[in-house]
Write a protein that holds these residues in place. Structure first.
Motif, PDB file in Angstrom:
ATOM      1  N   VAL A 323      -4.726  10.744  -5.269  1.00 10.95           N
ATOM      2  CA  VAL A 323      -3.672  11.556  -5.889  1.00 10.95           C
ATOM      3  C   VAL A 323      -2.560  11.877  -4.889  1.00 10.95           C
ATOM      4  N   THR A 324      -2.901  12.009  -3.610  1.00 11.73           N
ATOM      5  CA  THR A 324      -1.871  12.267  -2.600  1.00 11.73           C
ATOM      6  C   THR A 324      -0.926  11.080  -2.481  1.00 11.73           C
ATOM      7  N   CYS A 325      -1.494   9.892  -2.362  1.00 18.29           N
ATOM      8  CA  CYS A 325      -0.657   8.694  -2.250  1.00 18.29           C
ATOM      9  C   CYS A 325       0.144   8.444  -3.535  1.00 18.29           C
ATOM     10  N   PHE A 455       1.207  17.276   2.869  1.00 21.46           N
ATOM     11  CA  PHE A 455       2.537  17.657   2.403  1.00 21.46           C
ATOM     12  C   PHE A 455       3.364  18.239   3.543  1.00 21.46           C
ATOM     13  N   ILE A 456       2.742  19.028   4.397  1.00 19.37           N
ATOM     14  CA  ILE A 456       3.465  19.622   5.525  1.00 19.37           C
ATOM     15  C   ILE A 456       3.917  18.540   6.495  1.00 19.37           C
ATOM     16  N   ILE A 457       3.022  17.612   6.816  1.00  9.69           N
ATOM     17  CA  ILE A 457       3.356  16.552   7.766  1.00  9.69           C
ATOM     18  C   ILE A 457       4.447  15.640   7.222  1.00  9.69           C
ATOM     19  N   THR A 458       4.296  15.221   5.952  1.00 10.22           N
ATOM     20  CA  THR A 458       5.269  14.284   5.375  1.00 10.22           C
ATOM     21  C   THR A 458       6.621  14.939   5.106  1.00 10.22           C
ATOM     22  N   SER A 459       6.654  16.271   5.100  1.00 14.56           N
ATOM     23  CA  SER A 459       7.937  16.953   4.902  1.00 14.56           C
ATOM     24  C   SER A 459       8.888  16.696   6.060  1.00 14.56           C
ATOM     25  N   PHE A 460       8.327  16.282   7.196  1.00 13.76           N
ATOM     26  CA  PHE A 460       9.161  15.980   8.354  1.00 13.76           C
ATOM     27  C   PHE A 460       9.598  14.519   8.383  1.00 13.76           C
ATOM     28  N   LEU A 478       2.869   2.948   4.213  1.00 13.30           N
ATOM     29  CA  LEU A 478       2.035   2.914   5.420  1.00 13.30           C
ATOM     30  C   LEU A 478       1.944   4.301   6.049  1.00 13.30           C
ATOM     31  N   ILE A 479       3.076   4.977   6.120  1.00 10.32           N
ATOM     32  CA  ILE A 479       3.100   6.323   6.698  1.00 10.32           C
ATOM     33  C   ILE A 479       2.243   7.289   5.880  1.00 10.32           C
ATOM     34  N   VAL A 480       2.453   7.278   4.559  1.00  9.08           N
ATOM     35  CA  VAL A 480       1.723   8.198   3.681  1.00  9.08           C
ATOM     36  C   VAL A 480       0.228   7.888   3.696  1.00  9.08           C
ATOM     37  N   SER A 481      -0.135   6.602   3.625  1.00  3.88           N
ATOM     38  CA  SER A 481      -1.546   6.218   3.573  1.00  3.88           C
ATOM     39  C   SER A 481      -2.278   6.584   4.859  1.00  3.88           C
ATOM     40  N   ILE A 482      -1.682   6.225   5.974  1.00  4.76           N
ATOM     41  CA  ILE A 482      -2.326   6.536   7.266  1.00  4.76           C
ATOM     42  C   ILE A 482      -2.438   8.042   7.466  1.00  4.76           C
ATOM     43  N   THR A 483      -1.368   8.756   7.144  1.00  2.00           N
ATOM     44  CA  THR A 483      -1.386  10.224   7.297  1.00  2.00           C
ATOM     45  C   THR A 483      -2.452  10.841   6.408  1.00  2.00           C
ATOM     46  N   PHE A 485      -5.099   9.406   4.950  1.00  2.00           N
ATOM     47  CA  PHE A 485      -6.436   8.974   5.337  1.00  2.00           C
ATOM     48  C   PHE A 485      -6.930   9.729   6.573  1.00  2.00           C
ATOM     49  N   THR A 486      -6.079   9.832   7.567  1.00  2.00           N
ATOM     50  CA  THR A 486      -6.459  10.511   8.808  1.00  2.00           C
ATOM     51  C   THR A 486      -6.762  11.979   8.569  1.00  2.00           C
ATOM     52  N   VAL A 487      -5.893  12.638   7.836  1.00  2.00           N
ATOM     53  CA  VAL A 487      -6.083  14.069   7.573  1.00  2.00           C
ATOM     54  C   VAL A 487      -7.355  14.313   6.771  1.00  2.00           C
ATOM     55  N   ILE A 488      -7.570  13.508   5.723  1.00  2.00           N
ATOM     56  CA  ILE A 488      -8.740  13.693   4.858  1.00  2.00           C
ATOM     57  C   ILE A 488     -10.035  13.441   5.630  1.00  2.00           C
ATOM     58  N   ILE A 489     -10.070  12.355   6.379  1.00  2.00           N
ATOM     59  CA  ILE A 489     -11.269  12.055   7.176  1.00  2.00           C
ATOM     60  C   ILE A 489     -11.543  13.180   8.165  1.00  2.00           C
ATOM     61  N   PHE A 490     -10.508  13.664   8.833  1.00  2.00           N
ATOM     62  CA  PHE A 490     -10.679  14.730   9.829  1.00  2.00           C
ATOM     63  C   PHE A 490     -11.207  16.015   9.178  1.00  2.00           C
TER      64      PHE A 490
END
Length: 517
Positions: A323-325, A455-460, A478-483, A485-490
């Motif tokens: 849903v984020t992507c 949402f906070i990260i991609t706002s920049f 690529l930016i949205v997916s990696i961001t 994925f990384t955030v969710i996994i963490f």
């Protein structure tokens, strides 16, 4: 049949993932051509008729699900005689279902003029399309029902390999014929011919994989008496299928009734995107339903409950990522793909995303209910369908498309996220619902936290101009997916034990497979 559940699950995942990538790319490319050449009215009518015939498939009664449940144990014990007897009973039931669906299809034909009044397409094209789709549907009940054995044996990759190959060739031929001839009848004829071809390939492969399988429909009625639970569970699953058919198959029809055929086409575009992602998720899970069924058949309560927590946490993680992507990438994708005139309002899109999220996180509970054979709460799915229909009457007229989507969300929240977990934990796991609620609200909190951080990260990041070209869209993806994925996994790795176990298991499997020796 002696291969491990893990091996089969990952084999299913690899095959499904390969064909997913090919099919997804081809689906989007072909839909653009079909919309441009055949027109949105034809594509919209195809969607409506497909869903109308899907509604007729309610007559299937859930025989497939009940049969898969009956096959788990004899497959594990390699009891070939019992498997053959169950398959003959299955064939007997499906033959009668096929006759019923043929009869319902002919009755529905009388009312087909309703679909002809508001579309600018020749009535003969619609009639040819309808009978082509109906005959393809009937193949499932007279011939293709045998694929249930593949699914119960965790050999979904066999089905995928032949069905998807035939589907890919079919779409390529349809694209070529559209560009060369732009002919409705040719497109429909190819659709019909490849339905027959896929059925033949499935039958041929079944003989190769299960040469010992011998059953006769003439013995089906007698064998059905040997397995009274098959018919009993079928009757119970009928009610469960009712809510799903009403909710999913009726939605495009109701959108057409309360809005327009153009909105059906727009909604179908969004549905194609979400369906492709759902196919990807299915590929990644690689036949976990059969793995769950086999584990439940072993009566290993501790490991079964552990597996539920792990799969549920994984579903929530995947739903969060999807849903984020989708939120960031769908609208610019549609603008580049078929044009901004096919965009839906943000309010409609948000409701679609909520539906996507619920549909993804509900699967684990549904799988375990099926594996335990808990089909006797027949009144609850009827209630779910009733809630949906009542909500449609309340909200569809004033709000149109949004009202139909909102009705689906309301019914799912009450039944899918409320009753079904309670039902599974009380009569399946025989444990307190509080264990589920604690895990559920924790995972939802982690999901919301992940979305907020993304949402906070991609706002920049400047995502405002990604509709200018495919290259900019791909870079933004690529930016949205990696961001994401990384955030969710963490977040889930830090806060969720079951998610952490999932991540460790995948890493162990990958490292073992990648070892040179």
């Amino acid at each position: 049949m002696s291969e491990s559940r893990t091996h089969k699950s990952f084999l299913n995942a690899r095959v499904d993932l390969t064909f997913f990538v090919i099919s997804a790319l081809l689906s989007f490319f072909s839909r653009k051509i079909f919309l441009d050449v055949l027109g949105e009215d034809f594509i919209g009518v195809t969607s409506v008729l497909t869903n109308a015939l899907g509604f007729l498939n309610l007559a299937e009664l859930g025989i497939g699900m009940a049969t898969a449940y009956m096959l788990y144990k004899p497959i594990r014990e390699q009891n070939f005689d019992q498997i053959s007897a169950i398959m003959s009973a299955l064939g007997y039931l499906y033959r009668w279902v096929g006759i019923i669906i043929l009869s319902l299809g002919l009755i529905f034909f009388v009312f087909l003029h309703v679909f002809l009044d508001r579309v600018d397409i020749s009535p003969f094209v619609v009639l040819f399309l309808y009978f082509s789709l109906l005959s393809s549907s009937l193949l499932t009940y007279f011939f293709n029902y045998k694929q249930i054995l593949f699914s119960a044996d965790q050999r979904n990759y066999e089905i995928t390999l032949y069905y998807k190959t035939a589907s890919i060739v079919k779409i390529l031929l349809q694209m070529g014929c559209c560009l060369l001839f732009a002919n409705y009848y040719l497109w429909i004829g190819i659709e019909w011919c490849f339905g027959i071809l896929a059925s033949y390939l499935l039958h041929w492969r079944l003989k190769k994989v299960y040469p010992w399988l011998q059953f006769y429909l003439s013995e089906g009625k007698q064998n059905l008496k040997r397995f009274p639970l098959l018919l009993a569970n079928t009757k119970r699953i009928f009610a469960h299928r009712l809510s799903g058919v009403v909710l999913f198959q009726l939605t495009p029809i109701l959108i057409y009734a309360y809005s327009s055929i153009q909105d059906v086409t727009k909604y179908a575009n969004y549905l194609l995107i979400t369906a492709c992602l759902s196919s990807l998720v299915t590929a990644l899970y690689g036949g976990t339903s059969a793995a769950v069924g086999n584990l439940v058949a072993e009566n290993d309560t501790s490991n079964t409950f552990k597996l539920y927590n792990e799969l549920f946490s994984l579903r929530v993680m995947v739903a969060t990522f999807i849903v984020t992507c989708l939120w960031f990438l769908t609208k610019p994708f549609i603008s580049l793909w078929v044009g901004s005139e096919y965009l839906l309002a943000d309010s409609s899109f948000i409701l679609i995303l909520v539906n996507v999220y619920i549909l993804n996180i509900r699967v684990t509970t549904d799988e375990f209910i099926s594996a335990f054979g808990l089909f006797w709460d027949v009144w609850m799915p009827i209630l779910e369908a009733s809630i949906f229909i009542i909500s449609v009457f309340l909200f569809a007229k004033p709000y149109g498309l949004n009202g139909v989507l909102l009705a689906g969300i309301i019914s799912q929240i009450i039944v899918v996220l409320g009753w079904k977990p309670y039902f599974l934990f009380k009569w399946g796991f025989k444990q307190s619902l509080s264990k589920y609620l604690r895990v559920f609200f924790q995972l939802i909190a982690f999901s919301l936290l992940s979305i907020t951080i993304v949402f906070i990260i991609t706002s920049f990041v400047n995502l405002l101009n990604i509709t200018q070209s495919w290259i900019s869209w791909l870079l933004s993806s690529l930016i949205v997916s990696i961001t994401s994925f990384t955030v969710i996994i963490f977040v889930f790795f830090v806060f969720s034990f079951s998610a952490r176990e999932n991540i460790y298991r995948v890493l162990r499997y990958v490292f073992v497979k990648l070892r040179p020796f």
